[in-house]
Scaffold this motif. Structure first.
Motif: not given
Length: 323
Positions: A55-56, A208-219
């Protein structure tokens, strides 16, 4: 005490000035930035750790800024002590920003802030008084869920946990040892989610999972903060918006559906007093009454959670969009 207060303000000001001057000099030199990330790669789930990193990387690849930042990963294994050690290693490596705290906050934000670097905490909970330069994606106060679970246990007689794996993976899986669990809800911006999901699945051939989304959002939050600091703007800062919605202000109360209380379909036999309390809880906080705006009044009416049931409406609770 007054001397300590003035010293604390000087330290905070020094951190803010260091954040701005360091990034501005890099921008003037046209140098690529280095972003450090403290990720639970080895435990509790290597798959989730990998997804956070993916995600990042997706956020970096779709970032319009140039030059493209370099990403350096350190494993925390969801251990606050390892997270702190990783933060010190990243500071020593002279990264320009650190992302972390997906499952444990610990001292990493403080270590990074004291080094004059920005930090993004991806934890579902938030510090009430974060160190200078720390951005937080969390929507509820630190340890609030545990305090609420303690009160609910006392008032209903149910075995309720406010600290399970759902605070890492956002999957409310109820174990046999509990009658109910209190879990965070991952609210998100529907249009941004759909766009990122389409790009991710096309490139990676995986969900596209919750974990991917969390990494994406943090970045997203980290890159937006770097953009702020590099611009050197002295006006009011534009709000940072991620796939999970706007970053909440430090003093913002959690939304009424920030958490969900997931009840077992087979509750134990309760005393008349406890059963009455459970009935009132359902009448006050059931997700159907929240969605229909028909909630009653009760001792939990102002608490930031809903009781999730098995109806179709309740099933959409965790995927409701932020407006």
């Amino acid at each position: 005490m007054k001397g300590e207060s003035r010293w604390g303000r000087r330290v905070a000001l020094g951190v803010v000035l260091a954040l701005g001057s360091g990034l501005c000099s890099l921008a003037q030199a046209g140098q690529a930035l280095t972003i450090g990330a403290i990720v639970p790669q080895s435990w509790p789930s290597a798959t989730e750790g990998e997804e956070i990193v993916l995600g990042m990387q997706l956020a970096i690849k779709t970032w319009p800024g140039q030059p493209v930042p370099t990403l350096v990963i350190k494993d925390s294994a969801c251990d606050p002590r390892k997270g702190e050690a990783a933060a010190r290693e990243l500071v020593a490596a002279k990264v320009d920003l650190v992302l972390g705290s997906w499952c444990a906050i610990g001292q990493a934000p403080k270590v990074v802030s004291e080094a004059g670097l920005p930090y993004v905490s991806a934890h579902a909970e938030r510090l009430q008084t974060p160190p200078p330069g720390v951005l937080q994606l969390g929507r509820q106060e630190l340890y609030l869920a545990e305090r609420m679970a303690t009160n609910l246990r006392a008032e209903t007689g149910l075995r309720i946990s406010g600290r399970t794996s759902c605070w890492m993976d956002f999957e409310p899986i109820l174990r046999e040892q509990y009658d109910a669990i209190l879990c965070p809800v991952l609210g998100y911006d529907k249009s941004r989610w759909q766009q990122a999901e389409a790009t991710f699945t096309a490139a990676n051939r995986r969900p596209f999972t919750y974990s991917v989304a969390r990494g994406y959002a943090a970045m997203e939050a980290g890159l937006a903060q770097l953009r702020r600091l590099r611009s050197g703007s002295k006006g009011p800062a534009e709000p940072i918006v991620t796939i999970l919605g706007p970053l909440p202000p430090a003093d913002a109360p959690p939304p009424p559906d920030a958490m969900q209380l997931v009840l077992s379909p087979k509750l134990p036999k309760l005393s008349p007093k406890d059963q009455a309390a459970v009935n009132q809880l359902l009448q006050t906080k059931a997700c159907t009454c929240l969605l229909d705006n028909s909630c009653g009044k009760g001792p939990w009416a102002d608490q930031p959670f809903v009781v999730r049931g098995n109806s179709a409406k309740c099933a959409t609770l965790a995927s409701s969009a932020i407006h």
